[in-house]
Design an enzyme around this catalytic site. Structure first.
Site, PDB file in Angstrom:
ATOM      1  N   GLU A   1       0.811  -1.226   0.000  1.00  0.00           N
ATOM      2  CA  GLU A   1       0.000   0.000   0.000  1.00  0.00           C
ATOM      3  C   GLU A   1       0.843   1.275   0.000  1.00  0.00           C
ATOM      4  O   GLU A   1       0.800   2.079   0.946  1.00  0.00           O
ATOM      5  CB  GLU A   1      -0.979  -0.011   1.174  1.00  0.00           C
ATOM      6  CG  GLU A   1      -2.059  -1.053   1.002  1.00  0.00           C
ATOM      7  CD  GLU A   1      -3.236  -0.920   1.964  1.00  0.00           C
ATOM      8  OE1 GLU A   1      -3.077  -0.287   3.029  1.00  0.00           O
ATOM      9  OE2 GLU A   1      -4.307  -1.440   1.652  1.00  0.00           O
TER      10      GLU A   1
ATOM     11  N   GLU B   1      -6.908  -7.903  -1.048  1.00  0.00           N
ATOM     12  CA  GLU B   1      -7.287  -7.981   0.370  1.00  0.00           C
ATOM     13  C   GLU B   1      -8.748  -7.595   0.511  1.00  0.00           C
ATOM     14  O   GLU B   1      -9.242  -6.709  -0.199  1.00  0.00           O
ATOM     15  CB  GLU B   1      -6.497  -6.969   1.218  1.00  0.00           C
ATOM     16  CG  GLU B   1      -5.035  -7.230   1.369  1.00  0.00           C
ATOM     17  CD  GLU B   1      -4.373  -6.168   2.272  1.00  0.00           C
ATOM     18  OE1 GLU B   1      -5.069  -5.537   3.096  1.00  0.00           O
ATOM     19  OE2 GLU B   1      -3.166  -5.958   2.119  1.00  0.00           O
TER      20      GLU B   1
HETATM   21  C1  GLA Z   1      -4.394  -2.733   4.543  1.00  0.00           C
HETATM   22  C2  GLA Z   1      -3.013  -3.337   4.675  1.00  0.00           C
HETATM   23  C3  GLA Z   1      -2.971  -4.532   5.560  1.00  0.00           C
HETATM   24  C4  GLA Z   1      -3.870  -4.338   6.767  1.00  0.00           C
HETATM   25  C5  GLA Z   1      -5.268  -4.033   6.329  1.00  0.00           C
HETATM   26  C6  GLA Z   1      -6.237  -3.885   7.480  1.00  0.00           C
HETATM   27  O1  GLA Z   1      -5.074  -3.141   3.446  1.00  0.00           O
HETATM   28  O2  GLA Z   1      -2.438  -3.646   3.441  1.00  0.00           O
HETATM   29  O3  GLA Z   1      -1.631  -4.729   5.955  1.00  0.00           O
HETATM   30  O4  GLA Z   1      -3.373  -3.312   7.561  1.00  0.00           O
HETATM   31  O5  GLA Z   1      -5.246  -2.819   5.633  1.00  0.00           O
HETATM   32  O6  GLA Z   1      -7.532  -3.600   7.025  1.00  0.00           O
END
Ligand code: GLA
Ligand code: ZN
Length: 684
Positions: A152, A309
């Site tokens: 991210e 995710e």
């Molecule tokens: C993001 C991050 C993860 C985690 C999630 C929690 O997407 O990439 O490492 O912190 O949020 O929702």
């Protein structure tokens, strides 16, 4: 750049697994639970920099060898993180340049994540070195399905190195200070720059007033572009280090949908596959999530993406973290697939025993049990994905309608003070997208560099910035037979946020046949009316901004209903070449937008996938070598029935034959593999 897509024999299913947080016996337990749930792709090593590299010249891959060996022995594969998303303590302590300086000028210290300065020589030395070592060590192994660089990417840095890099970036862009001062209209408030070294990063110590507005918009806008590029540069260093070792590697990083600070369109060419993290809040309408998926799909001209995710149940970073209701995780997973996802992944596989994500949902909770609602739902979805196999993989989501979405326009229109503090780019674009989507039209999101040739309708709102060539492209689109809608604040400024001579709609004035005399901005709660005319019918509420249009050469199709401008134009159409150019001067309510966009589609001969789509039902269609697939998703808690004329096929999820009328249980999904059609499928 050649496309290197990861290859899978069925839709990959899995998520972020962080075994470094547990002792070895727990890993074996995890893997056996993954097997029970049909899980086969694990994102590993996302936050493991310190253990892999405990010192400047020391590396230790023992644990990662073990993790990958374990997955391999169970026939699972890895989405291999490069591990560089959190700066190690030793690095932050020995090389403070690796840390960021924030918008208040404070140098950050060790701790947290997503915290490296993209222009730090330390970071730029160590991060790609580690990525390269990982690629050398694991590159030839089939267990590595694809590479996940850092995590991210986001935020911004305002350190002296970033500032120096910004000056170079500006020199490239403008060549001379005269050009730069002109572009920024720097004579305003005596902001004129007389030497390159005088340029400072825009933050709260100078022009920036909080997150939103700035005193010198050209400067802020360029810094936003520069920082998006700088972070992309950091991604590319690692991606290149991997590709130097394995030219065929599939490399990506996880994007965040409608994430404002990064212009993902500029990133897309460097990602082999788009992957993104979807965390809708319980109050987000399904169409909002649909828009985010559509945006991610559109980044690489419709190539399938990965849902990298999502939470299986609960988030932890909202104020109130509601459980996903039964069936919602499944529904949201299929929604991603319906919009073009070729992978379904979670965060997190096992819930952390401590630290700030210990209350975040997981496939395996602290109790570690399988006789639970969440585990059962995860395993059921795993079984469904296994059952459908590879048949949908690689298929596309053809669309004849496009909605404009452009990061620099988003930045610029919100950087401005005035005309209204209530202006939110995403709200306006989402409302327009929703008007099409809710009526069953397939929609793409396009930006200035996209080919408009495949579309029959291109609708926009807040098309505020017109980069060089955009007006010509839109004009050619209309003259070739397309229908264009220019909404609020169309064609106000050029790429540096300098207002076009003559005012809006700038270079689109001739095409639209109108100009904008004034713009009224009233507080939330104040509405006016749009009275539609001609073949369009009805009176609808409008809010936010009220442009006073002056018609030069256009047909009048809507007028304001109230105030001193009652009866004056708000909606116009001009015929140009073989097409039509429409201008709407306000923020029309949802019902009005629906009527308007349906009319545009009718004029263009574009049909919805399902006529009279009931509210709360979503429809999309994918086409590929495996056939044509109609996805029907019921986002309501009531059962629902819909008739799709001519539809016949098999629901791949239930195995039931489908013939025109489809029943959907509450939060139900139908994935209809269509029988070969008499009607020609549209190929793209
Ligand atoms: C993001 C991050 C993860 C985690 C999630 C929690 O997407 O990439 O490492 O912190 O949020 O929702
Ligand atoms: Zn920096």
């Amino acid at each position: 750049m050649t496309t290197r897509l990861p290859t899978f024999t069925k839709m990959p299913y899995g998520g972020d697994w962080n075994p470094e947080q547990w002792e070895r016996p727990v890993w074996d337990e995890d893997v056996s639970l993954f097997e029970q749930a049909g899980i086969d792709l694990l994102s590993v090593n996302i936050f493991a920099w310190t253990t892999l590299q405990p010192g400047e010249d020391t590396y230790d891959f023992t644990r990662l060898d073990d993790v990958l060996g374990l997955l391999e022995s169970h026939g699972m594969r890895a989405c291999l993180g490069t591990g560089t998303a959190a700066v190690p303590a030793w690095m932050a302590t020995r090389f403070p340049d690796v840390m960021r300086v924030d918008e208040q000028g404070r140098l950050h210290r060790f701790g947290g994540r997503h915290n490296a300065c993209p222009n730090s020589p330390t970071y730029r030395r160590f991060a790609p070195a580690l990525a390269g070592k990982l690629a050398r060590r694991y590159g030839g192994r089939d267990v590595v399905a694809l590479w996940h660089v850092s995590n991210e990417f986001g935020g911004a840095c305002y350190c002296p190195r970033c500032e120096a890099a910004f000056r170079l970036w500006l020199r490239e862009r403008y060549s001379t200070l005269d050009a730069l001062n002109h572009a920024w209209n720097a004579a305003f408030w005596s902001q004129t720059i007389t030497a390159w070294e005088e340029i400072v990063a825009p933050n709260e110590l100078n022009v920036q007033r909080g997150q939103r507005t700035t005193a010198l918009q050209g400067l802020t806008l360029d810094y936003q572009r520069f920082m998006s590029d700088a972070l992309l540069g950091a991604y590319r260093l690692e991606a290149d280090a991997i590709r130097a070792e394995i030219p065929t590697a599939a490399v990506t990083t996880n994007l965040m949908g409608t994430y404002r600070p990064l212009d993902y369109r500029a990133w897309a060419p460097y990602l082999d596959v788009v992957a993104w993290d979807s965390y809708p809040s319980p109050s987000d309408a399904p169409a909002t999530t649909a828009l985010r998926h559509t945006l991610m799909r559109s980044l690489k001209a419709g190539q399938p993406f990965m849902l990298m995710e999502q939470t299986p149940s609960q988030q932890n970073w909202q104020a109130y973290n509601a459980l996903k209701r039964p069936g919602v995780m499944r529904l949201q997973s299929w929604q991603a697939v319906a919009h073009g996802a070729d992978a379904v992944m979670f965060f997190q596989m096992r819930r952390s025993p401590g630290a700030c994500e210990k209350f975040h949902g997981a496939v395996i909770e602290h109790h570690g049990r399988t006789d639970t609602r969440v585990f059962r739902e995860v395993a059921q979805l795993g079984a469904e994905l296994r059952r459908i196999g590879n048949v949908t993989l690689g298929s596309r989501v053809p669309a004849r309608v496009a909605v404009w979405f452009d990061w620099p326009a988003w930045w610029a229109v919100e950087n401005s003070s005035g005309p209204t503090a209530a202006l939110e780019y995403l709200n306006e674009v989402t409302a327009l997208y929703t008007a099409f989507h809710a009526q069953g039209y397939a929609v793409d999101l396009v930006g200035p560099d996209d080919d408009l040739g495949r579309y029959k309708v291109m609708a926009s709102t807040l098309l505020y910035l017109l980069p060089v060539g955009a007006a010509e492209k839109i004009t050619a689109f209309v003259e070739g037979g397309g229908i264009f809608l220019g909404g609020l604040m169309t064609g106000v400024a050029d790429e540096s946020d300098r207002v076009f001579p003559g005012g809006p709609p700038g270079p689109l004035r001739e095409l639209l046949g109108v100009w904008v005399e004034e713009v009224d901005a009233l507080p939330p709660g104040h509405a006016n009316e749009v009275i539609l005319q001609g073949k369009l019918d009805g009176t609808f509420a409008c809010t936010l901004l009220f442009e006073q249009l002056r018609v030069e050469d256009a047909e009048l199709l809507g007028t304001y209903g109230q105030d001193f401008y009652a009866g004056s134009p708000v909606l116009t159409r001009r015929w140009a070449g073989k097409g039509q150019a429409w201008k709407l001067g306000t923020s029309l309510d949802a019902a009005g937008l629906r009527v308007l966009v349906r009319f545009l589609c009718d004029e263009a001969g574009v049909q919805p996938l399902v006529p009279d789509l009931p509210d709360g039902l979503e429809v999309t269609r994918r086409e590929g070598d495996g056939g044509c697939f109609l996805f029907l998703l019921n986002h309501t808690a009531q059962k629902c029935q819909v008739t799709v004329p001519g539809l016949s096929g098999t629901d791949l999820l239930s195995g039931e034959p489908i013939d025109q009328t489809v029943m959907l249980p509450p939060r139900g999904v139908r994935l209809v593999h269509e029988d070969q059609l008499e009607k020609e499928p549209e190929r793209y």
